[in-house]
Design a protein around this motif. Structure first.
Motif, PDB file in Angstrom:
ATOM      1  N   ILE A 196       0.836  -1.208   0.000  1.00  0.00           N
ATOM      2  CA  ILE A 196       0.000   0.000   0.000  1.00  0.00           C
ATOM      3  C   ILE A 196       0.866   1.251   0.000  1.00  0.00           C
ATOM      4  CG2 ILE A 196      -1.626   1.346   1.383  1.00  0.00           C
ATOM      5  CD1 ILE A 196      -2.885  -1.414   2.161  1.00  0.00           C
ATOM      6  N   ALA A 197       1.957   1.252   0.769  1.00  0.00           N
ATOM      7  CA  ALA A 197       2.857   2.407   0.778  1.00  0.00           C
ATOM      8  C   ALA A 197       3.455   2.640  -0.603  1.00  0.00           C
ATOM      9  CB  ALA A 197       3.961   2.205   1.817  1.00  0.00           C
ATOM     10  N   VAL A 198       3.851   1.570  -1.280  1.00  0.00           N
ATOM     11  CA  VAL A 198       4.421   1.689  -2.631  1.00  0.00           C
ATOM     12  C   VAL A 198       3.361   2.201  -3.609  1.00  0.00           C
ATOM     13  CG1 VAL A 198       5.312   0.345  -4.583  1.00  0.00           C
ATOM     14  CG2 VAL A 198       6.223  -0.027  -2.287  1.00  0.00           C
ATOM     15  N   VAL A 199       2.152   1.661  -3.529  1.00  0.00           N
ATOM     16  CA  VAL A 199       1.076   2.081  -4.426  1.00  0.00           C
ATOM     17  C   VAL A 199       0.746   3.560  -4.209  1.00  0.00           C
ATOM     18  CG1 VAL A 199      -1.391   1.796  -4.890  1.00  0.00           C
ATOM     19  CG2 VAL A 199       0.091  -0.200  -4.787  1.00  0.00           C
ATOM     20  N   ILE A 200       0.672   3.981  -2.969  1.00  0.00           N
ATOM     21  CA  ILE A 200       0.371   5.391  -2.690  1.00  0.00           C
ATOM     22  C   ILE A 200       1.480   6.288  -3.229  1.00  0.00           C
ATOM     23  CG2 ILE A 200       0.187   7.097  -0.833  1.00  0.00           C
ATOM     24  CD1 ILE A 200      -1.428   4.989   0.718  1.00  0.00           C
ATOM     25  N   LYS A 201       2.720   5.874  -3.033  1.00  0.00           N
ATOM     26  CA  LYS A 201       3.855   6.692  -3.486  1.00  0.00           C
ATOM     27  C   LYS A 201       3.896   6.844  -5.005  1.00  0.00           C
ATOM     28  CE  LYS A 201       8.400   7.976  -2.899  1.00  0.00           C
ATOM     29  NZ  LYS A 201       8.517   9.388  -2.811  1.00  0.00           N
ATOM     30  N   PHE A 202       3.605   5.759  -5.739  1.00  0.00           N
ATOM     31  CA  PHE A 202       3.807   5.785  -7.192  1.00  0.00           C
ATOM     32  C   PHE A 202       2.538   5.897  -8.031  1.00  0.00           C
ATOM     33  CE2 PHE A 202       7.647   3.646  -5.589  1.00  0.00           C
ATOM     34  CZ  PHE A 202       8.585   4.523  -6.088  1.00  0.00           C
ATOM     35  N   PHE A 203       1.366   5.572  -7.489  1.00  0.00           N
ATOM     36  CA  PHE A 203       0.163   5.531  -8.313  1.00  0.00           C
ATOM     37  C   PHE A 203      -0.921   6.525  -7.909  1.00  0.00           C
ATOM     38  CE2 PHE A 203       2.048   1.314  -8.834  1.00  0.00           C
ATOM     39  CZ  PHE A 203       2.137   1.268 -10.211  1.00  0.00           C
ATOM     40  N   PHE A 204      -0.851   7.077  -6.716  1.00  0.00           N
ATOM     41  CA  PHE A 204      -1.874   8.025  -6.283  1.00  0.00           C
ATOM     42  C   PHE A 204      -1.399   9.445  -6.541  1.00  0.00           C
ATOM     43  CE2 PHE A 204      -4.020   4.520  -5.044  1.00  0.00           C
ATOM     44  CZ  PHE A 204      -4.824   4.564  -3.916  1.00  0.00           C
ATOM     45  N   THR A 205      -2.349  10.335  -6.795  1.00  0.00           N
ATOM     46  CA  THR A 205      -2.047  11.732  -7.091  1.00  0.00           C
ATOM     47  C   THR A 205      -2.711  12.616  -6.054  1.00  0.00           C
ATOM     48  OG1 THR A 205      -2.026  11.207  -9.437  1.00  0.00           O
ATOM     49  CG2 THR A 205      -2.230  13.517  -8.851  1.00  0.00           C
ATOM     50  N   GLU A 206      -1.941  13.540  -5.515  1.00  0.00           N
ATOM     51  CA  GLU A 206      -2.509  14.480  -4.547  1.00  0.00           C
ATOM     52  C   GLU A 206      -3.302  15.533  -5.311  1.00  0.00           C
ATOM     53  OE1 GLU A 206      -1.068  17.587  -1.095  1.00  0.00           O
ATOM     54  OE2 GLU A 206       0.309  16.069  -1.819  1.00  0.00           O
ATOM     55  N   VAL A 207      -4.539  15.748  -4.885  1.00  0.00           N
ATOM     56  CA  VAL A 207      -5.378  16.744  -5.550  1.00  0.00           C
ATOM     57  C   VAL A 207      -5.906  17.730  -4.528  1.00  0.00           C
ATOM     58  CG1 VAL A 207      -6.069  15.240  -7.447  1.00  0.00           C
ATOM     59  CG2 VAL A 207      -7.433  15.309  -5.381  1.00  0.00           C
ATOM     60  N   SER A 208      -6.160  18.923  -5.000  1.00  0.00           N
ATOM     61  CA  SER A 208      -6.738  19.955  -4.153  1.00  0.00           C
ATOM     62  C   SER A 208      -8.245  19.759  -4.086  1.00  0.00           C
ATOM     63  CB  SER A 208      -6.427  21.341  -4.728  1.00  0.00           C
ATOM     64  OG  SER A 208      -7.122  22.337  -4.002  1.00  0.00           O
ATOM     65  N   LEU A 209      -8.809  20.016  -2.936  1.00  0.00           N
ATOM     66  CA  LEU A 209     -10.256  19.915  -2.783  1.00  0.00           C
ATOM     67  C   LEU A 209     -10.951  21.265  -2.982  1.00  0.00           C
ATOM     68  CD1 LEU A 209     -10.421  17.497   0.261  1.00  0.00           C
ATOM     69  CD2 LEU A 209     -10.629  16.955  -2.162  1.00  0.00           C
ATOM     70  N   GLU A 210     -10.170  22.293  -3.238  1.00  0.00           N
ATOM     71  CA  GLU A 210     -10.733  23.621  -3.485  1.00  0.00           C
ATOM     72  C   GLU A 210     -11.307  23.670  -4.890  1.00  0.00           C
ATOM     73  OE1 GLU A 210     -10.949  25.880  -1.094  1.00  0.00           O
ATOM     74  OE2 GLU A 210      -9.936  24.446   0.219  1.00  0.00           O
ATOM     75  N   GLU A 211     -12.472  24.278  -5.043  1.00  0.00           N
ATOM     76  CA  GLU A 211     -13.175  24.273  -6.320  1.00  0.00           C
ATOM     77  C   GLU A 211     -12.508  25.127  -7.394  1.00  0.00           C
ATOM     78  OE1 GLU A 211     -17.701  24.935  -7.783  1.00  0.00           O
ATOM     79  OE2 GLU A 211     -17.331  24.283  -5.739  1.00  0.00           O
ATOM     80  N   GLU A 212     -11.851  26.202  -7.015  1.00  0.00           N
ATOM     81  CA  GLU A 212     -11.276  27.095  -8.023  1.00  0.00           C
ATOM     82  C   GLU A 212      -9.947  26.600  -8.570  1.00  0.00           C
ATOM     83  OE1 GLU A 212      -9.985  28.420  -3.984  1.00  0.00           O
ATOM     84  OE2 GLU A 212     -11.944  28.225  -4.869  1.00  0.00           O
ATOM     85  N   ASP A 213      -9.325  25.630  -7.933  1.00  0.00           N
ATOM     86  CA  ASP A 213      -8.048  25.110  -8.438  1.00  0.00           C
ATOM     87  C   ASP A 213      -8.279  24.240  -9.666  1.00  0.00           C
ATOM     88  OD1 ASP A 213      -6.705  26.362  -6.438  1.00  0.00           O
ATOM     89  OD2 ASP A 213      -6.482  24.591  -5.164  1.00  0.00           O
ATOM     90  N   ASP A 214      -7.201  23.971 -10.396  1.00  0.00           N
ATOM     91  CA  ASP A 214      -7.305  23.075 -11.543  1.00  0.00           C
ATOM     92  C   ASP A 214      -7.352  21.616 -11.110  1.00  0.00           C
ATOM     93  OD1 ASP A 214      -4.700  22.581 -10.806  1.00  0.00           O
ATOM     94  OD2 ASP A 214      -3.854  22.887 -12.807  1.00  0.00           O
ATOM     95  N   GLY A 215      -7.127  21.360  -9.827  1.00  0.00           N
ATOM     96  CA  GLY A 215      -7.310  20.024  -9.289  1.00  0.00           C
ATOM     97  C   GLY A 215      -6.057  19.242  -9.015  1.00  0.00           C
ATOM     98  N   CYS A 216      -4.959  19.558  -9.648  1.00  0.00           N
ATOM     99  CA  CYS A 216      -3.751  18.739  -9.486  1.00  0.00           C
ATOM    100  C   CYS A 216      -2.671  19.512  -8.755  1.00  0.00           C
ATOM    101  CB  CYS A 216      -3.266  18.301 -10.867  1.00  0.00           C
ATOM    102  SG  CYS A 216      -1.980  17.073 -10.783  1.00  0.00           S
ATOM    103  N   ILE A 217      -2.209  18.948  -7.666  1.00  0.00           N
ATOM    104  CA  ILE A 217      -1.139  19.588  -6.906  1.00  0.00           C
ATOM    105  C   ILE A 217       0.201  18.978  -7.278  1.00  0.00           C
ATOM    106  CG2 ILE A 217      -0.152  19.878  -4.597  1.00  0.00           C
ATOM    107  CD1 ILE A 217      -2.961  20.028  -3.518  1.00  0.00           C
ATOM    108  N   GLY A 218       0.242  17.652  -7.258  1.00  0.00           N
ATOM    109  CA  GLY A 218       1.488  16.925  -7.469  1.00  0.00           C
ATOM    110  C   GLY A 218       1.807  16.751  -8.940  1.00  0.00           C
ATOM    111  N   LYS A 219       1.965  15.539  -9.314  1.00  0.00           N
ATOM    112  CA  LYS A 219       2.385  15.080 -10.641  1.00  0.00           C
ATOM    113  C   LYS A 219       1.770  15.851 -11.757  1.00  0.00           C
ATOM    114  CE  LYS A 219       2.705  10.727  -8.402  1.00  0.00           C
ATOM    115  NZ  LYS A 219       2.232   9.442  -8.205  1.00  0.00           N
TER     116      LYS A 219
END
Length: 90
Positions: free
Chosen positions: A67-90
């Protein structure tokens, strides 16, 4: 236009379901594969029957690492704010 966050959320939900299936397969395979014998023939690891050790202890450690490996390499951090484009990380 659909929000990109939904695309990420759907992908990550599918990955989560796959992880649950892997966890269940490991647990079931060892618990009933090794545990379905006559108890007098059990082998023991650290005082636990081998089926319990592999299904509950080693399986849990394996899943935590997976799970730690999957979170590190396959999950994307996103903003929950509506005005953002949605992607913080990758």
């Amino acid at each position: 236009m659909e929000d990109k966050r939904f695309k990420y959320a759907h992908r990550e939900a599918k990955i989560g379901v796959i992880l649950v299936i892997i966890n269940f397969a490991i647990w079931y395979g060892f618990a009933y594969g090794l545990g379905g014998q006559d108890p007098t023939t059990y082998t023991y690891i650290l005082g636990f029957p081998a089926w319990f050790f592999y299904s509950c202890i080693a399986g849990t450690v394996f899943m935590i690492v997976l799970i730690a490996v999957v979170i590190k390499f396959f999950f994307t951090e996103v903003s929950l704010e509506e005005e953002d484009d949605g992607c913080i990380g990758k």
